[in-house]
Design an enzyme around this catalytic site. Sequence first.
Site, short mmCIF file in Angstrom:
data_model
loop_
_atom_site.label_atom_id
_atom_site.label_comp_id
_atom_site.label_asym_id
_atom_site.label_seq_id
_atom_site.Cartn_x
_atom_site.Cartn_y
_atom_site.Cartn_z
N PRO A 2 0.84 -1.21 0.00
CG PRO A 2 -0.57 -1.48 1.82
CD PRO A 2 0.70 -1.99 1.22
CD GLU A 3 3.22 2.92 -4.30
OE1 GLU A 3 3.32 4.09 -4.69
OE2 GLU A 3 3.57 1.96 -5.00
NE ARG A 105 5.77 -10.56 2.27
CZ ARG A 105 6.63 -10.08 1.39
NH1 ARG A 105 6.19 -9.48 0.31
NH2 ARG A 105 7.92 -10.18 1.58
NE ARG A 141 18.95 14.63 -0.48
CZ ARG A 141 19.06 14.14 0.76
NH1 ARG A 141 19.28 12.87 0.94
NH2 ARG A 141 18.95 14.94 1.81
#
Length: 260
Positions: A2-3, A105, A141
Amino acid sequence: MPELPEVETLCRQLKTILPGEEILRIEILDARLGTIEGLVGRRVEAVKRRGKFLQICISGGLTAELHLRMSGRLFWQKGGVPPFPSYSRLVIAFPAGTLILIDPRRFATFTVQPVSSAPALVEDPLGGLSARRLREIARTRRRPVKSFLMDQRLIAGIGNIYACEILFAAGIDPRRPSSGLSPAEWRKVAKMSVAILERAVACRGTTVSDWRDLFGCSGTNQDHLAVYARQGEICRRCGGKIERITQGGRGTWFCPSCQQ
Ligand SMILES: [Zn+2]
C-alpha cells in the site's frame, strides 16, 4: 505494497464510519502485534493520516497508530461474528460493525500511546509539493530521481508504481541524477505528483495484486497506468515501446522517447 493513495483511501472510508463509535471489544489473533490495552469502552474521536500511518484518535487522549507495511489491509465487516477472513490478525468490534486487520506477511504494526510516534515529515504529496523545496533537497543528491521520489525520509508514501507514473507524466527519464533537474522540471514533478496521487485516491487505489479498500472492493487506478508493468506495450502518448529496467533492485518502467 500500500502506498499513500491506498492509505488515504482507507482513512477517508474510516472517517465515514468510526468517529463517535465506542470500542466494544478487541481480539488479538496474532501475538506478534503485542498487547493492546485500555481501549475498550472508549470512543473514536477522529481518524487521520500522517504519511503512511493511519491514526485513530481515541477519547482520553490516546492515539492508535497503524502502519500496513508490506501486505496489510483493513476490512470492515458488518456484524462482529466469525468467521473472519484468512490472515486476520486483529479484530476491533464497534456497535456499527467490526474493523479487521488482514495481513498475510505479518509486518503491519498497531500501537496505542498518548502521543504519536509517526515521524515528522518533510513533505506530504497530497498536501501539495513545493518544487523549490524539492530542488533544494535534491541539490546535493546524485541518486536517480526515481529513487529520490521513493525515499520515505524525504517524501511520504510514493512507492514504485506512483514514482514510475509521476516521472512519465512529467516527461523525465527516471535514471537522471536528482541534482540535475532544472527548476522547470521540478515544477513538473511537483505538479504531476499531486495529480497522479489525487487521481489514485479518487480511484480508491491501484489493484495490481491484492489491494482492496475497506469494503473489500478493488481500486480502479490500474486502468489509468501509463507505464507501470507495461514493458513491450505501446506508449499511448508517442506510439513507442515501454521499457523495463532495474533500479535499486526494483523494476522501473518508462518510455525512452517521452522521458528525457
Ligand atoms: Zn512515449
